[in-house]
Design a protein around this motif. Structure first.
Motif, PDB file in Angstrom:
ATOM      1  N   SER A  63      42.797 -28.236  14.472  1.00 52.93           N
ATOM      2  CA  SER A  63      43.104 -27.670  15.779  1.00 52.93           C
ATOM      3  C   SER A  63      43.747 -26.292  15.659  1.00 52.93           C
ATOM      4  O   SER A  63      43.455 -25.385  16.453  1.00 52.93           O
ATOM      5  CB  SER A  63      44.034 -28.622  16.540  1.00 52.93           C
ATOM      6  OG  SER A  63      44.397 -28.087  17.801  1.00 52.93           O
ATOM      7  N   THR A  64      44.602 -26.110  14.663  1.00 53.24           N
ATOM      8  CA  THR A  64      45.225 -24.803  14.457  1.00 53.24           C
ATOM      9  C   THR A  64      44.196 -23.757  14.066  1.00 53.24           C
ATOM     10  O   THR A  64      44.235 -22.616  14.550  1.00 53.24           O
ATOM     11  CB  THR A  64      46.313 -24.907  13.366  1.00 53.24           C
ATOM     12  OG1 THR A  64      47.304 -25.848  13.777  1.00 53.24           O
ATOM     13  CG2 THR A  64      46.977 -23.552  13.133  1.00 53.24           C
ATOM     14  N   ASN A  67      42.265 -22.889  17.268  1.00 53.07           N
ATOM     15  CA  ASN A  67      43.074 -22.140  18.235  1.00 53.07           C
ATOM     16  C   ASN A  67      43.356 -20.714  17.772  1.00 53.07           C
ATOM     17  O   ASN A  67      43.605 -19.829  18.599  1.00 53.07           O
ATOM     18  CB  ASN A  67      44.392 -22.859  18.487  1.00 53.07           C
ATOM     19  CG  ASN A  67      44.208 -24.155  19.247  1.00 53.07           C
ATOM     20  OD1 ASN A  67      43.272 -24.293  20.037  1.00 53.07           O
ATOM     21  ND2 ASN A  67      45.092 -25.113  19.014  1.00 53.07           N
ATOM     22  N   THR A  70      41.218 -18.183  19.497  1.00 57.66           N
ATOM     23  CA  THR A  70      41.179 -18.240  20.958  1.00 57.66           C
ATOM     24  C   THR A  70      42.444 -17.611  21.520  1.00 57.66           C
ATOM     25  O   THR A  70      43.403 -17.323  20.776  1.00 57.66           O
ATOM     26  CB  THR A  70      41.071 -19.694  21.450  1.00 57.66           C
ATOM     27  OG1 THR A  70      42.277 -20.410  21.114  1.00 57.66           O
ATOM     28  CG2 THR A  70      39.881 -20.406  20.823  1.00 57.66           C
ATOM     29  N   ARG A  72      44.343 -19.199  23.696  1.00 58.63           N
ATOM     30  CA  ARG A  72      44.909 -20.376  24.343  1.00 58.63           C
ATOM     31  C   ARG A  72      46.410 -20.220  24.553  1.00 58.63           C
ATOM     32  O   ARG A  72      47.122 -19.672  23.719  1.00 58.63           O
ATOM     33  CB  ARG A  72      44.641 -21.626  23.502  1.00 58.63           C
ATOM     34  CG  ARG A  72      45.205 -22.895  24.107  1.00 58.63           C
ATOM     35  CD  ARG A  72      44.896 -24.111  23.266  1.00 58.63           C
ATOM     36  NE  ARG A  72      45.486 -25.305  23.844  1.00 58.63           N
ATOM     37  CZ  ARG A  72      45.394 -26.520  23.309  1.00 58.63           C
ATOM     38  NH1 ARG A  72      44.747 -26.694  22.174  1.00 58.63           N
ATOM     39  NH2 ARG A  72      45.950 -27.554  23.902  1.00 58.63           N
ATOM     40  N   ARG A  73      46.877 -20.715  25.701  1.00 53.19           N
ATOM     41  CA  ARG A  73      48.298 -20.798  25.998  1.00 53.19           C
ATOM     42  C   ARG A  73      48.674 -22.250  26.216  1.00 53.19           C
ATOM     43  O   ARG A  73      47.820 -23.145  26.130  1.00 53.19           O
ATOM     44  CB  ARG A  73      48.657 -19.947  27.212  1.00 53.19           C
ATOM     45  CG  ARG A  73      48.479 -18.442  26.977  1.00 53.19           C
ATOM     46  CD  ARG A  73      48.858 -17.624  28.185  1.00 53.19           C
ATOM     47  NE  ARG A  73      48.730 -16.192  27.921  1.00 53.19           N
ATOM     48  CZ  ARG A  73      49.715 -15.433  27.461  1.00 53.19           C
ATOM     49  NH1 ARG A  73      50.914 -15.971  27.238  1.00 53.19           N
ATOM     50  NH2 ARG A  73      49.535 -14.144  27.239  1.00 53.19           N
ATOM     51  N   THR A  74      49.951 -22.494  26.492  1.00 51.46           N
ATOM     52  CA  THR A  74      50.429 -23.872  26.570  1.00 51.46           C
ATOM     53  C   THR A  74      49.689 -24.682  27.619  1.00 51.46           C
ATOM     54  O   THR A  74      49.274 -25.809  27.373  1.00 51.46           O
ATOM     55  CB  THR A  74      51.939 -23.887  26.865  1.00 51.46           C
ATOM     56  OG1 THR A  74      52.629 -23.143  25.849  1.00 51.46           O
ATOM     57  CG2 THR A  74      52.462 -25.311  26.885  1.00 51.46           C
ATOM     58  N   PRO A  77      43.543 -23.646  28.519  1.00 56.62           N
ATOM     59  CA  PRO A  77      42.701 -23.914  27.350  1.00 56.62           C
ATOM     60  C   PRO A  77      42.370 -22.667  26.541  1.00 56.62           C
ATOM     61  O   PRO A  77      42.409 -22.690  25.319  1.00 56.62           O
ATOM     62  CB  PRO A  77      41.445 -24.547  27.961  1.00 56.62           C
ATOM     63  CG  PRO A  77      41.887 -25.088  29.275  1.00 56.62           C
ATOM     64  CD  PRO A  77      42.954 -24.157  29.767  1.00 56.62           C
ATOM     65  N   GLY A  78      42.064 -21.580  27.208  1.00 59.39           N
ATOM     66  CA  GLY A  78      41.766 -20.346  26.490  1.00 59.39           C
ATOM     67  C   GLY A  78      40.302 -20.182  26.171  1.00 59.39           C
ATOM     68  O   GLY A  78      39.497 -21.108  26.253  1.00 59.39           O
ATOM     69  N   VAL A 292      49.758 -20.078  22.244  1.00 59.61           N
ATOM     70  CA  VAL A 292      49.365 -21.017  21.198  1.00 59.61           C
ATOM     71  C   VAL A 292      48.349 -20.389  20.251  1.00 59.61           C
ATOM     72  O   VAL A 292      48.398 -20.597  19.034  1.00 59.61           O
ATOM     73  CB  VAL A 292      48.807 -22.306  21.828  1.00 59.61           C
ATOM     74  CG1 VAL A 292      48.359 -23.294  20.758  1.00 59.61           C
ATOM     75  CG2 VAL A 292      49.850 -22.950  22.732  1.00 59.61           C
ATOM     76  N   GLY A 293      47.416 -19.633  20.779  1.00 57.78           N
ATOM     77  CA  GLY A 293      46.406 -19.003  19.939  1.00 57.78           C
ATOM     78  C   GLY A 293      47.001 -18.016  18.960  1.00 57.78           C
ATOM     79  O   GLY A 293      46.658 -18.005  17.772  1.00 57.78           O
ATOM     80  N   SER A 296      48.996 -19.809  16.349  1.00 57.31           N
ATOM     81  CA  SER A 296      48.097 -20.444  15.386  1.00 57.31           C
ATOM     82  C   SER A 296      47.605 -19.437  14.358  1.00 57.31           C
ATOM     83  O   SER A 296      47.440 -19.771  13.174  1.00 57.31           O
ATOM     84  CB  SER A 296      46.915 -21.085  16.109  1.00 57.31           C
ATOM     85  OG  SER A 296      47.348 -22.096  16.997  1.00 57.31           O
TER      86      SER A 296
END
Length: 322
Positions: A63-64, A67, A70, A72-74, A77-78, A292-293, A296
């Motif tokens: 998953s890391t 991400n 991407t 992606r934020r909390t 989805p991104g 998050v992206g 990551s």
């Protein structure tokens, strides 16, 4: 018995003993069902462990990686952004500060954790009365919680703490262990070394137990002193263990978080100058608006660097063997 009878008995082949029914059935009692081991039986025993590893290690790792490419934020989805996160890292000053501090942490901690536990293990390997107490005392920081250890050192190194009180009493004056950028980083390194001494001491004790005593006795007969025996006998005998300790401590030092976070605070010290890479991941990737992206992507860099450190250590070990 006549001679002809004896000769005929010797010439006749031995009687064949018929195996019993239980022997023919492989020890199985008559009437009991045949039990066949299914090819999936070993996997059933390994399934709980595989599920735990997959849920808490393999899935987060994959998953890391996904991400990292991407935005992606909390709570969002991104979308796929390619290498945009890694390009942003090149222009992020905090990333370079974190990389600098993590690298300095490795350079400051690893040599101490390779040499000092070996010397400590040589001191406590002697079988003298009361040595068990000292072994337990040296190992106590290992089992202590890092949060408790960090808070104790913060209280000791604070401006109104024990260390500054002693320095004032001897006329030195207060020292800003927790307010100066480099002193704070050095204090965190000291905590890491102090907490890891006992752990690596146990590893070295196991290695020293396998060093033949005859080697030390032969070196002593040749006139070698304690220092020379340490360099020419002990170090070569435990070199593979030193490589292992170097690899483990390098990875742990580069991923340091708790010690610096507890002593420097969430901000990472004065103006964030003591932030490490893992602290940056926590700061950027948490919260309702966490990126998050981007976090990551930093995590992927940490992973690549730690793997590179281990490969460098192992390659250096192979060169010495050659």
């Amino acid at each position: 018995m006549t001679t002809s009878t004896v000769s005929s008995a010797a010439a006749s082949p031995p009687e064949r003993v018929e195996p019993t029914r239980a022997a023919r059935s492989g020890g199985r009692r008559p009437g009991s069902p045949i039990r066949r081991q299914l090819p999936t039986s070993p996997w059933l025993f390994a399934a709980p462990g595989l599920l735990i590893v997959g849920a808490f290690s393999l899935y987060p790792f994959i998953s890391t990686l996904v991400n990292a490419f991407t935005d992606r934020r909390t709570l969002i989805p991104g979308q796929f952004v390619g290498l945009a996160n890694f390009e942003e890292l090149l222009h992020d000053d905090m990333f370079w500060i974190g990389l600098r501090n993590s690298t300095l942490y490795v350079l400051g901690v690893v040599p101490a954790l390779v040499i000092l536990p070996l010397l400590l293990a040589m001191l406590v390997q002697r079988h003298i009365p009361g040595i068990t107490f000292f072994r337990s005392a040296f190992y106590t920081p290992v089992v202590a919680s890092i949060v408790v250890v960090g808070l104790i050192w913060v209280w000791m190194l604070d401006d109104r703490g024990l260390v500054n009180a002693v320095l004032e009493a001897v006329g030195v004056g207060k020292v800003g262990f927790l307010s100066d950028q480099w002193l704070l980083l050095g204090s965190a390194m000291a905590v890491t070394v102090w907490k890891g001494l006992g752990y690596y001491m146990i590893i070295y004790l196991a290695a020293l137990a396998n060093v033949p005593r005859e080697l030390h006795e032969a070196a002593a007969v040749d006139g070698a002193g304690p220092v020379r025996r340490f360099v020419t006998v002990t170090v070569p005998a435990v070199r593979s263990t030193m490589v292992l300790v170097g690899a483990l401590s390098s990875v742990a030092a580069f991923k340091v978080f708790s010690e610096v976070y507890l002593m420097a605070g969430p901000s990472g010290g004065p103006a964030g100058e003591d932030t490490t890479l893992v602290m940056l991941v926590q700061r950027v990737g948490t919260g309702l608006s966490g990126r998050v992206g981007y976090a990551s992507a930093i995590s992927v860099v940490v992973f690549v660097v730690t793997v590179a450190l281990m490969l460098l250590v192992l390659r250096a070990d192979r060169r010495e063997d050659a």
